[in-house]
Scaffold this active site. Structure first.
Site, PDB file in Angstrom:
ATOM      1  N   LYS A  16      -0.607   2.091  17.956  1.00 23.65           N
ATOM      2  CA  LYS A  16       1.289   1.996  16.629  1.00 23.65           C
ATOM      3  C   LYS A  16       1.956   2.265  16.888  1.00 23.65           C
ATOM      4  O   LYS A  16       2.220   3.777  16.396  1.00 23.65           O
ATOM      5  CB  LYS A  16       0.178   2.356  15.574  1.00 23.65           C
ATOM      6  CG  LYS A  16      -0.238   0.487  14.996  1.00 23.65           C
ATOM      7  CD  LYS A  16      -0.955   0.004  13.745  1.00 23.65           C
ATOM      8  CE  LYS A  16      -1.259  -1.036  13.323  1.00 23.65           C
ATOM      9  NZ  LYS A  16      -2.083  -1.210  12.182  1.00 23.65           N
ATOM     10  N   LYS A  43      -8.715  -0.982  10.116  1.00 22.75           N
ATOM     11  CA  LYS A  43      -8.652   0.952   9.878  1.00 22.75           C
ATOM     12  C   LYS A  43     -10.130   1.326  10.483  1.00 22.75           C
ATOM     13  O   LYS A  43     -10.645   0.858  10.291  1.00 22.75           O
ATOM     14  CB  LYS A  43      -8.519   0.196   8.041  1.00 22.75           C
ATOM     15  CG  LYS A  43      -7.010  -0.305   7.462  1.00 22.75           C
ATOM     16  CD  LYS A  43      -6.025  -0.135   7.912  1.00 22.75           C
ATOM     17  CE  LYS A  43      -4.949  -0.385   7.286  1.00 22.75           C
ATOM     18  NZ  LYS A  43      -5.148  -2.217   7.637  1.00 22.75           N
ATOM     19  N   HIS A  90       6.699  -3.517   9.221  1.00 25.24           N
ATOM     20  CA  HIS A  90       6.690  -4.890   8.772  1.00 25.24           C
ATOM     21  C   HIS A  90       8.126  -5.387   8.878  1.00 25.24           C
ATOM     22  O   HIS A  90       8.396  -6.607   8.713  1.00 25.24           O
ATOM     23  CB  HIS A  90       7.430  -4.675   6.957  1.00 25.24           C
ATOM     24  CG  HIS A  90       6.035  -3.873   6.264  1.00 25.24           C
ATOM     25  ND1 HIS A  90       5.548  -2.982   5.870  1.00 25.24           N
ATOM     26  CD2 HIS A  90       4.638  -4.117   6.127  1.00 25.24           C
ATOM     27  CE1 HIS A  90       4.790  -2.602   5.310  1.00 25.24           C
ATOM     28  NE2 HIS A  90       4.115  -3.773   5.326  1.00 25.24           N
ATOM     29  N   LYS A 133       5.131   5.381  14.036  1.00 24.15           N
ATOM     30  CA  LYS A 133       4.556   7.087  13.654  1.00 24.15           C
ATOM     31  C   LYS A 133       5.238   8.054  14.373  1.00 24.15           C
ATOM     32  O   LYS A 133       4.899   8.012  14.735  1.00 24.15           O
ATOM     33  CB  LYS A 133       3.181   6.603  13.633  1.00 24.15           C
ATOM     34  CG  LYS A 133       2.151   5.349  13.009  1.00 24.15           C
ATOM     35  CD  LYS A 133       1.550   6.442  11.658  1.00 24.15           C
ATOM     36  CE  LYS A 133       1.815   4.951  10.848  1.00 24.15           C
ATOM     37  NZ  LYS A 133       0.863   4.582  10.293  1.00 24.15           N
ATOM     38  N   THR A 134       5.097   8.804  13.353  1.00 23.58           N
ATOM     39  CA  THR A 134       5.555  10.405  13.669  1.00 23.58           C
ATOM     40  C   THR A 134       5.304  11.385  12.704  1.00 23.58           C
ATOM     41  O   THR A 134       3.960  10.935  12.110  1.00 23.58           O
ATOM     42  CB  THR A 134       7.221  10.798  13.118  1.00 23.58           C
ATOM     43  OG1 THR A 134       7.016  10.342  11.311  1.00 23.58           O
ATOM     44  CG2 THR A 134       8.167   9.717  13.240  1.00 23.58           C
ATOM     45  N   HIS A 158       8.085  -0.506   6.525  1.00 27.04           N
ATOM     46  CA  HIS A 158       8.068   0.623   7.400  1.00 27.04           C
ATOM     47  C   HIS A 158       8.166  -0.170   8.770  1.00 27.04           C
ATOM     48  O   HIS A 158       8.457  -1.532   8.313  1.00 27.04           O
ATOM     49  CB  HIS A 158       7.030   1.546   7.947  1.00 27.04           C
ATOM     50  CG  HIS A 158       5.789   0.617   7.562  1.00 27.04           C
ATOM     51  ND1 HIS A 158       4.980   0.266   9.119  1.00 27.04           N
ATOM     52  CD2 HIS A 158       4.077   0.520   6.630  1.00 27.04           C
ATOM     53  CE1 HIS A 158       3.861  -0.282   8.875  1.00 27.04           C
ATOM     54  NE2 HIS A 158       3.394  -0.100   7.614  1.00 27.04           N
ATOM     55  N   ASP A 174      -3.560  -8.210  14.021  1.00 31.33           N
ATOM     56  CA  ASP A 174      -4.763  -7.807  13.029  1.00 31.33           C
ATOM     57  C   ASP A 174      -5.297  -8.824  12.132  1.00 31.33           C
ATOM     58  O   ASP A 174      -6.448  -8.571  12.236  1.00 31.33           O
ATOM     59  CB  ASP A 174      -4.739  -6.609  13.063  1.00 31.33           C
ATOM     60  CG  ASP A 174      -3.618  -6.126  12.056  1.00 31.33           C
ATOM     61  OD1 ASP A 174      -2.379  -7.021  12.193  1.00 31.33           O
ATOM     62  OD2 ASP A 174      -2.995  -5.488  11.696  1.00 31.33           O
ATOM     63  N   ARG A 213     -10.721   2.253   2.671  1.00 32.13           N
ATOM     64  CA  ARG A 213      -9.927   2.602   2.002  1.00 32.13           C
ATOM     65  C   ARG A 213      -9.718   3.344   0.609  1.00 32.13           C
ATOM     66  O   ARG A 213     -10.736   2.647  -0.084  1.00 32.13           O
ATOM     67  CB  ARG A 213      -8.847   1.294   1.833  1.00 32.13           C
ATOM     68  CG  ARG A 213      -8.172   0.741   3.047  1.00 32.13           C
ATOM     69  CD  ARG A 213      -7.033   1.288   2.847  1.00 32.13           C
ATOM     70  NE  ARG A 213      -5.911   0.818   4.375  1.00 32.13           N
ATOM     71  CZ  ARG A 213      -5.469  -0.909   3.869  1.00 32.13           C
ATOM     72  NH1 ARG A 213      -5.166  -1.083   2.646  1.00 32.13           N
ATOM     73  NH2 ARG A 213      -4.728  -1.023   4.527  1.00 32.13           N
ATOM     74  N   GLN A 273      -8.030 -13.562   1.155  1.00 34.97           N
ATOM     75  CA  GLN A 273      -6.352 -14.074   1.875  1.00 34.97           C
ATOM     76  C   GLN A 273      -6.810 -15.303   2.182  1.00 34.97           C
ATOM     77  O   GLN A 273      -5.674 -16.108   2.300  1.00 34.97           O
ATOM     78  CB  GLN A 273      -6.807 -13.189   3.121  1.00 34.97           C
ATOM     79  CG  GLN A 273      -4.957 -13.377   3.546  1.00 34.97           C
ATOM     80  CD  GLN A 273      -4.955 -12.734   4.476  1.00 34.97           C
ATOM     81  OE1 GLN A 273      -5.314 -11.158   4.878  1.00 34.97           O
ATOM     82  NE2 GLN A 273      -3.849 -12.966   5.853  1.00 34.97           N
ATOM     83  N   THR A 298       0.540  -1.265  -0.081  1.00 34.58           N
ATOM     84  CA  THR A 298      -0.051   0.411   0.530  1.00 34.58           C
ATOM     85  C   THR A 298       0.904   1.097   0.281  1.00 34.58           C
ATOM     86  O   THR A 298       0.175   2.537  -0.334  1.00 34.58           O
ATOM     87  CB  THR A 298      -0.946   0.290   1.374  1.00 34.58           C
ATOM     88  OG1 THR A 298      -0.606  -0.398   2.302  1.00 34.58           O
ATOM     89  CG2 THR A 298      -2.024  -1.349   1.495  1.00 34.58           C
TER      90      THR A 298
END
Length: 410
Positions: free
Chosen positions: A231, A84, A50, A234-235, A47, A196, A88, A175, A42
């Site tokens: 999570k 989410k 992962h 993240k910044t 990041h 998740d 999306r 999936q 995506t």
RNA sequence: GGGAGUGUUCCCGAGUGGCCAAAGGGGGCAGACUGUAAAUCUGUUGUCAGUGACUUCGAUGGUCCGAAUCCAUCCGCUCCCA
């Protein structure tokens, strides 16, 4: 005798849920299996979220198992609703393909794909050409909507009265089908994923059981969250990426260096190979030992993700900057285009905007007024301050707040 | 298909004709304190020029001296009925 990789994963606190703890432990202990982890392309880089998955693959590969890194080129067309809260956006196909390519490059750094020791597949290869009606008859038939709706992933959407499109609803089915496909074609017996992904993984094991009457297994890992449950990675600027083009090794290093005390031990356990005894030692010492632990964490991760040289450089830079020795070759540098200068000089506010330390002049003004800007360790007192072109010939370091340093050249 | 709601600045959420660039909270940023931590306290948080101007309250068009606030149409989302 070699240690069971299951125990290793468990000791480091990685494991969240397992379809059947005993059976899986046993399986991993005596058989070399094939397993897979899916990555949805995506974004144009992996990041830190992962990264955790990749460490697992690494551990598993080291224990002789065969990883399949599955790029979700097909599933991504649909979008995973898990975790989410928003719907999306649908991504253009070209973008997905381009992202998948980037993923591959990064993954090769962690996983050995030579001689079939690991595989990289893209589910676009089998999902995109499915026939809708056939798929419904052969796969969709095995899924109960009632049951799907009770999955945590969907419940959240329902309870909060948010939308859930039919497309997203199908993600789980796709999936599940992936797992079935890999099971048939590659003898893939296990699927791993973030916690998740639990219901999506179960969709697969159940589909395999229903269609073929065979057993497959799943295991999920704890998500990388901060002690307050947010999570990680993240910044304000967005995620912390593994691609050095998007997050420089120095920024990457600093992210970990600045992490909360409460999260250090956990990160060391989950993300690095630092022995557990050492981690326990840091915790026991407490206090400023945390700084050592953070440095260790930052260094180790930078080395793993980037390179030893990058790690050394980031460490050196970091130490120099924070000990007040305000010069370094390795710190983030921005070149100021000459045309930004008027009459051979530039105002501090324009400068801050030009080098992107402030998004707008208003913001720049605030920073200066509040005393948050230092140039070569000297506080900029006035918003009217300006700098001659010659000032940039020597070292010109802007310090914004306590932690942002930027060297400006011309 | 019918009905009822709803859409506000980064997020949540007040505002219901002028005193609204818009309360409050969260988050962010900066300052103090510290260990490049947490907690706490202070300031700040649309843009550009500094007593002002400009753009913003789902979209478009209207009413009015004046609209986030009223009207019309449209779009998105939610709930209820079919």
């Amino acid at each position: 005798m070699e240690k069971n990789v299951f125990d290793l994963l468990e000791e480091r606190g990685l494991i969240a849920q397992v379809t059947d703890r005993e059976i899986v432990r046993d399986l991993l202990g005596k058989e070399k299996i094939t397993f897979y982890i899916g990555f949805d392309p995506t974004a144009d880089s992996l990041h830190v979220g992962h990264f955790l998955q990749m460490m697992v693959m690494k551990h598993m590969q080291a224990a002789g198992h065969r990883p399949i890194a599955l790029i979700g080129g097909g599933t991504c067309m649909v979008g995973d609703p898990s975790g989410k809260s928003d719907m999306r956006r649908v991504m253009p196909k070209e973008e997905i393909d381009a992202n998948a390519e980037k993923f591959k490059t990064t993954m090769r750094k962690f996983i050995d794909f030579s001689d079939g020791k690991a595989l990289m597949l893209n589910n676009a290869d089998w999902l995109l050409n499915l026939n809708y009606v056939d798929f419904l008859r052969e796969v969709g038939f095995h899924f109960s909507v009632n049951k799907m709706l009770s999955a945590e992933a969907f419940k959240v959407r329902m309870d909060r009265e948010l939308g859930l499109s039919f497309t997203e609803f199908n993600y789980m089915v796709m999936q599940g089908f992936d797992f079935y496909h890999l099971f048939k074609e590659f003898g893939c017996k296990m699927q791993f994923g973030g916690n998740d992904q639990w219901s999506n993984i179960l969709a697969g094991t159940e589909l395999i059981r229903k269609k073929d009457g065979k057993d497959a297994f799943g295991m999920t890992f704890n998500l990388l969250t901060t002690s307050d449950g947010v999570k990680m990675g993240k910044t304000v600027k967005g995620a912390v990426w593994l691609d050095p083009e998007k997050t420089s090794p120095y920024e990457f290093f600093q992210y970990w260096r600045n992490i909360n005390d409460a999260d250090v031990a956990n990160c060391l356990k989950l993300l690095t190979l630092v022995p557990l005894e050492e981690i326990a030692e840091y915790e026991k010492r407490g206090g400023s030992a945390y700084n050592e632990a953070k440095e260790r964490l930052a260094y180790t991760l930078t080395e793993l993700v980037h390179s030893k040289e990058d790690a050394e450089l980031a460490l050196k830079t970091s130490r120099e900057l924070f000990s007040g020795a305000a010069h370094s070759e390795s710190m983030p540098t921005t070149q100021l285009p000459c045309e930004k200068l008027t009459d051979g000089k530039i105002n501090i506010l324009d400068l801050l905007v030009a080098v992107k330390l402030a998004p707008s002049k208003s913001e720049a003004r605030r920073l200066v007024v509040q005393g948050g800007i230092l140039v070569n360790e000297e506080k900029v007192e006035s918003i009217d301050a300006s700098f001659e072109q010659s000032a940039f010939k020597d070292t010109f370091i802007i310090k914004k707040g306590k932690k942002s340093f930027l060297k400006v050249t011309i």
